[in-house]
Design an enzyme around this catalytic site. Structure first.
Site, PDB file in Angstrom:
ATOM      1  N   HIS A 138      10.019  21.121 118.557  1.00  0.00           N
ATOM      2  CA  HIS A 138       9.197  20.608 119.661  1.00  0.00           C
ATOM      3  C   HIS A 138       8.452  19.323 119.262  1.00  0.00           C
ATOM      4  O   HIS A 138       7.616  19.339 118.384  1.00  0.00           O
ATOM      5  CB  HIS A 138       8.203  21.702 120.069  1.00  0.00           C
ATOM      6  CG  HIS A 138       7.733  21.620 121.484  1.00  0.00           C
ATOM      7  ND1 HIS A 138       8.579  21.474 122.570  1.00  0.00           N
ATOM      8  CD2 HIS A 138       6.476  21.680 122.013  1.00  0.00           C
ATOM      9  CE1 HIS A 138       7.872  21.455 123.688  1.00  0.00           C
ATOM     10  NE2 HIS A 138       6.591  21.568 123.377  1.00  0.00           N
ATOM     11  N   SER A 189       5.868  17.404 125.241  1.00  0.00           N
ATOM     12  CA  SER A 189       5.794  18.659 125.984  1.00  0.00           C
ATOM     13  C   SER A 189       5.365  18.365 127.427  1.00  0.00           C
ATOM     14  O   SER A 189       5.925  17.461 128.053  1.00  0.00           O
ATOM     15  CB  SER A 189       4.830  19.605 125.253  1.00  0.00           C
ATOM     16  OG  SER A 189       4.980  20.908 125.691  1.00  0.00           O
ATOM     17  N   ASP A 204      14.386  23.413 119.576  1.00  0.00           N
ATOM     18  CA  ASP A 204      13.255  23.682 120.469  1.00  0.00           C
ATOM     19  C   ASP A 204      13.757  24.422 121.701  1.00  0.00           C
ATOM     20  O   ASP A 204      14.620  23.913 122.432  1.00  0.00           O
ATOM     21  CB  ASP A 204      12.644  22.333 120.870  1.00  0.00           C
ATOM     22  CG  ASP A 204      11.509  22.464 121.856  1.00  0.00           C
ATOM     23  OD1 ASP A 204      11.052  23.596 122.120  1.00  0.00           O
ATOM     24  OD2 ASP A 204      11.062  21.412 122.366  1.00  0.00           O
TER      25      ASP A 204
END
Lengths: 518, 518
Positions: A477, A198, A452
């Site tokens: 994710h 991320s 995602d």
């Protein structure tokens, strides 16, 4: 200047905030400073730490602290202030400096580093193979790495103290801490691999690009480094959420899509608000249900479920079953549970908010964490301007345009700060990335799972032979970084194998070149 | 805090300052704030502009200004202050945006940008061939690019205003200005090549490494990017000066080497000081000659002559004949002018200080520029800690050890700032550069002339097929960037040909890849 408590009344403002603050996964907890319309049950790292799956205690580490420079880029002595930056270290598998054994460094993102350590099994599981030292560095202003004497109230009190919370400062932190650590370990020639997911994945990739003398490569998982400055469409994010639900079930998509108007309609009168209160099991017997708050609460569940649509039970943002999007749609599509839209939505939301079945009521207006983390809101109001809130007519959510102006107005009102929406592309690039990096840089893996919503802003194509994209159609994710389980599907095992293979190649090549140079 | 005027009495301190401040070529002018022991005739850019060779008026340009962010790395709104940054632009040869014609950007160094424009004929001479736009960007805090309203007295008044004078901020300035310029010119796809010499060459190389999305390549001429943090020996610089004189004439070397003790001896008593006064034609009839000041004045002449030992007449730091080291040694070796050491030294110094023969007396203690540029001293006291002042027993100069501690003490006393001697290698690397960049980055030329004392800190070997070293045994400080003349030796023509060839390759490759992407 003190940050103002903001009262957000209008629906437009509420939706604006909803969509712009739902950035990376901690955004909800950071939004807790804002009284409305954020959900009661927004995730907080502390909660996650308490509730994490204790079955995965393969992740032991010790916490250590480094005296870090507050401002790397200004040589005014008052800026030579320092703070205590935390990092977690596991020496168990390390082959040591005599073997130049590698060092895996997680480039921490916007939250308590223990949370990331506990959700990044990849590093612990691969370290024995590589004989790697494991280090997780906490990002400044999060967890226990708080400048200004560790006092979060001071550090977060105004723009002059928050001003040092930037990605460029964080990268320089990582550089300084790794150099010092290697010196202390007499491990000058141990290769360092940066790993992150991320925002932490963005930092890993940027760290390799900006500090090639410190990291020999980077595994950047689910890092939307192209979600800036109009490189990626602002509709991309919600298009992917939409697709996630729609491919599961057209009916599920339609029910959700049709619900927003029904909530709005119900919220217009007292009987309707009572119905909403009852349908969504809102806590307390007094007061009216707030339509915007309920919508935001539902949207949060839908988006985070799409982000964490993992193939196995998980407990990252919330305890969730395997394939939770499918579970939500099953709850909506179930013909045995009646045809009431609010009931369907409530049951879908329960997959996210109440998988344990222990929660008896919900409070979308909860603001019980006035001193919670607000760091990401600051980052989103300065450099991390990721336009993701557009909704086309086909969107699962009500159609809307992304408006930078609205965001700017919020940031000016809330922090008295004006964002720099072009700064990230100025500093790190992004435009024409395939051409720019085709003959520049090396040793980066960009992993993305196409379920995602952030994958729309990721690097999805190989750029060169050593800057590569690994794309998993069914991935969510940074699923690759999670602890492996016996239920992992074959494609996920394959992804991790590819990643280990690439990292292994980087390290082999490094050793070869080291031997030649000696 | 106000910077203090520093009184430097001891010989040790004087020699410390002499050697540590003689960094890049503007260091003498920047040293003017320090009353002793710096030379009267230290070069100032304004003087150079007045005295430059008007025969080279091939360098027309217009000055424009960009509203630049003062602090790129802190998002506290008071840091959103801006200043007017100057750049010089020449559109004459540019093929324009429709042809994606290239843009050559000089990454300005520590001085008035006009001076660099006038001494970088390479850009003007090659622009017609490339149909290139020519841009010279002035470095913040120099020339007319002064923050705090353009008021140099304010900008240079204390550490809180000087704190923004850093290389990392300067690189971000270049990024911001180039992006804005390309937008204004609708030239998004025009390739940018960064070009610079000396500190400007470091900036060009670092700019390519840190901002590959903005510059497709860099010509870094005489950039001692390895002269930090013990990568290069602190004896290297003066070893090269020594070699320059010694290869010219062993006697010349011996006379100079023997002179320091004689000056010290003479300075010990009144008749000796009178002799020094007379021998070196010091101005005024009162007062005593200062031995340290005279030595510093001579060392300055010797070092800068070595740096600018060009094969043709030049007027960069001073008007000088071709091969000025040879001319100095001729003056020393000339048997017809007597055997007086001071007389020999005086005649050698005159090659540097008085090529016109118009100067009738000299003042090594001159401090007539109390408001001169002090920027490099600040940079040298913060991040630009280049250890160059060691002298072995064989040195042309008195044997001495490099002492970081002495330097730190000076900086703390003068600016109340503590240097960060490891910062440059943390931020930009340098250690093991061949291994680090072997598979990372591309399109950089490192030019070095081995007569240049800075070449010891330069990149002297090819790192990869496109990060290459061009080394000219007979070259001096960025001789390649100077205007060509009909007297240029063959090796110099060849160097420039190689540079043009490499840049040409970068641009061709860029166009090919651009075409493929469209």
């Amino acid at each position: 200047m003190q940050m103002k408590a903001l009262s957000i009344g209008s629906r437009a403002r509420a939706l604006l905030l909803w969509s712009s603050l739902l950035t990376l996964f901690l955004s909800l907890s950071t939004a807790k400073h804002i009284p409305a319309p954020f959900p009661a049950s927004a995730v907080r790292p502390e909660q996650l730490l308490r509730s994490r799956d204790r079955g995965h205690d393969k992740s032991p580490y010790e916490a250590e602290y480094f005296t870090q420079t507050l401002d790397h880029f200004n040589f005014n002595p008052p800026s030579y202030k320092t703070f205590q930056q935390r990092y977690l270290i596991n020496r168990k598998h390390w082959g040591g400096p005599d073997n130049n054994s590698p060092i895996f460094v997680y480039t921490g993102n916007e939250g308590d580093i223990e949370w990331f350590a506990q959700n990044t099994g990849f590093m612990f599981e691969t370290a024995p193979f590589f004989k790697a030292l494991i280090v997780f560095i906490e990002h400044r202003y999060y967890g226990k790495s708080i400048p200004f004497g560790g006092n979060k109230d001071v550090a977060y009190s105004n723009t002059s103290t928050l001003g040092y919370l930037t990605s460029t400062q964080a990268l320089a932190d990582y550089a300084a801490i790794i150099i010092d650590l290697k010196r202390n370990l007499s491990a000058a020639d141990s290769p360092v691999v940066a790993i992150g997911g991320s925002y932490g994945g963005m930092l890993a990739a940027w760290f390799r690009l900006k500090y090639p003398h410190i990291a020999i490569g980077a595994l950047a998982s689910s890092s939307p480094i192209l979600n800036f400055d109009n490189i990626t469409s602002p509709y991309s994010f919600n298009n992917i959420v939409t697709r996630d639900f729609r491919v599961e079930s057209e009916n599920c998509y339609k029910v959700i899509k049709g619900s927003w108007q029904q909530i709005d309609a119900a919220a217009k009168n007292q009987p309707g608000r009572q119905e909403l209160r009852k349908s969504f099991r809102l806590c307390g017997s007094n007061g009216s249900a707030n339509g915007d708050a309920i919508k935001s609460w539902l949207m949060t569940a839908l988006i985070y479920t799409a982000m964490t649509d993992y193939p196995t039970n998980s407990n990252f943002l919330k305890p969730l079953p395997a394939y939770p999007v499918r579970q939500m749609c099953k709850a909506i599509d179930d013909p045995t549970r009646g045809n009431d839209t609010f009931g369907k939505l409530y049951r879908a939301a329960s997959v996210y908010y109440n998988s344990s079945g222990q929660v008896s009521c919900f409070n979308p207006n909860d603001d019980s964490d006035p001193h919670g983390l607000n760091g990401w809101t600051w980052q989103a109001c300065t450099e991390m301007v990721l336009p993701t809130s557009g909704n086309t007519a086909e969107s699962l959510f009500p159609a809307s345009e992304y408006s930078y102006e609205n965001w700017r107005a919020f940031c000016e009102s809330y922090f008295e700060v004006e964002p720099r929406p072009n700064w990230i592309t100025t500093e790190f690039g992004g435009h024409d990335i395939e051409r720019v990096l085709k003959r520049f840089g090396s040793n980066i893996i960009f992993f993305n799972g196409l379920r995602d919503p952030w994958s729309g802003g990721g690097v999805l194509k190989n750029i060169s032979t050593s800057i590569v994209a690994i794309v998993a159609k069914e991935g969510a994710h940074h699923v690759d970084l999670r602890h492996s389980t016996s239920e992992d599907p074959e494609w996920l095992r394959e992804v991790r194998k590819q990643e280990v293979h690439a990292i292994s190649n980087w390290i082999s090549q490094y050793y070869q070149e080291l031997a030649l140079a000696q």
